[in-house]
Design an enzyme around this catalytic site. Structure first.
Site, mmCIF file in Angstrom:
data_model
loop_
_atom_site.group_PDB
_atom_site.id
_atom_site.type_symbol
_atom_site.label_atom_id
_atom_site.label_comp_id
_atom_site.label_asym_id
_atom_site.label_seq_id
_atom_site.Cartn_x
_atom_site.Cartn_y
_atom_site.Cartn_z
ATOM 1 N N LEU A 62 0.868 -1.179 0.000
ATOM 2 C CA LEU A 62 0.000 0.000 0.000
ATOM 3 C C LEU A 62 0.905 1.229 0.000
ATOM 4 O O LEU A 62 1.959 1.221 0.644
ATOM 5 C CB LEU A 62 -0.888 0.033 1.251
ATOM 6 N N ASP A 63 0.500 2.266 -0.717
ATOM 7 C CA ASP A 63 1.266 3.506 -0.697
ATOM 8 C C ASP A 63 1.381 4.010 0.737
ATOM 9 O O ASP A 63 0.483 3.812 1.561
ATOM 10 C CB ASP A 63 0.580 4.586 -1.544
ATOM 11 N N ARG A 64 2.459 4.712 1.006
ATOM 12 C CA ARG A 64 2.714 5.194 2.365
ATOM 13 C C ARG A 64 1.554 6.005 2.961
ATOM 14 O O ARG A 64 1.184 5.788 4.116
ATOM 15 C CB ARG A 64 4.012 6.025 2.378
ATOM 16 N N VAL A 66 -1.558 5.783 2.514
ATOM 17 C CA VAL A 66 -2.812 5.019 2.495
ATOM 18 C C VAL A 66 -2.902 4.158 3.754
ATOM 19 O O VAL A 66 -1.907 3.607 4.223
ATOM 20 C CB VAL A 66 -2.888 4.137 1.232
#
Length: 229
Positions: A62-64, A66
């Site tokens: 997951l993107d940071r 998110v």
């Protein structure tokens, strides 16, 4: 910061699911900040008193900025089999996103070609096939509106880097806080209103259907949207 029992959504012999805090990084990068992978290792090492440390396999990311559901493997067998499920698109992923602009339709399928700009670390969306681009598709549904903010349920069909962020922005609905993709201002916490809500799949070892769901963050903003779920 460590993770505790309250961060764990699900655990068995082969997998552990965590409700990731927005701002945590999944794997070590050039910032040198402590990763969620390392936190999970510490948690399992302490819980099961493993002198040589625990096995932790990163299955997806997951993107940071998110938050939400992320699954790690506790065994190499579990990692291999889960990787196969993700590769074969046999894992159903659901996200929740908050946007300020009203989407053109209450429910729709978005199809774009995405091109990664590695210098700017951003993904650009196009409405036509483009050289070097990757096809991306997602479904969205407006779940409701609260104080002028729209809550969307997003189901990605493909899994591209920054796909949801880029496709919603291209539609004219950048995610709240995501100034990288056109929202007018960023969050002071460097987070965006995108939450990995659930993963649904058939357990590749136990052969049973699982749906794992991550509660919304409690941060003074997100929890208001529980009334729309």
């Amino acid at each position: 910061m460590n993770i505790t029992d309250k961060d764990v959504i699900y655990e068995d012999n082969h997998y552990i699911a965590i409700n990731k805090r927005a701002g945590d990084i999944v794997q070590v990068d050039d910032t040198g900040d402590r990763s969620l992978e390392d936190m999970v290792n510490t948690y399992l090492t302490n819980k099961y008193q493993k002198p040589n440390g625990a096995f932790v396999g990163v299955i997806h990311r997951l993107d940071r900025p998110v938050s939400g559901m992320i699954l790690f493997a506790k065994t190499s067998k579990g990692l291999d089999r889960m990787n196969r499920l993700f590769h074969d698109r046999k894992v159903s992923k659901t996200y929740l996103a908050v946007v300020r602009n009203r989407p053109p339709k209450d429910t729709d399928t978005l199809k774009n070609w995405l091109l990664r700009d590695r210098k700017k670390m951003i993904t650009k969306a196009y409405d036509r096939e483009i050289k070097g681009g990757s096809f991306a598709q997602l479904d969205y549904e407006v779940l409701g509106v609260l104080d002028g903010y729209y809550l969307l349920k997003v189901t990605p069909i493909t899994g591209r880097t920054h796909q949801i962020r880029a496709q919603l922005a291209y539609m004219g609905c950048p995610i709240v806080g995501d100034n990288k993709y056109g929202y007018p201002r960023g969050s002071l916490r460097r987070t965006i209103c995108l939450h990995s809500r659930s993963l649904e799949f058939v357990h590749p070892i136990r052969d049973e259907k699982l749906k794992l769901t991550a509660k919304l963050p409690v941060d003074g903003f997100w929890e208001r949207f529980n009334s729309l779920l």
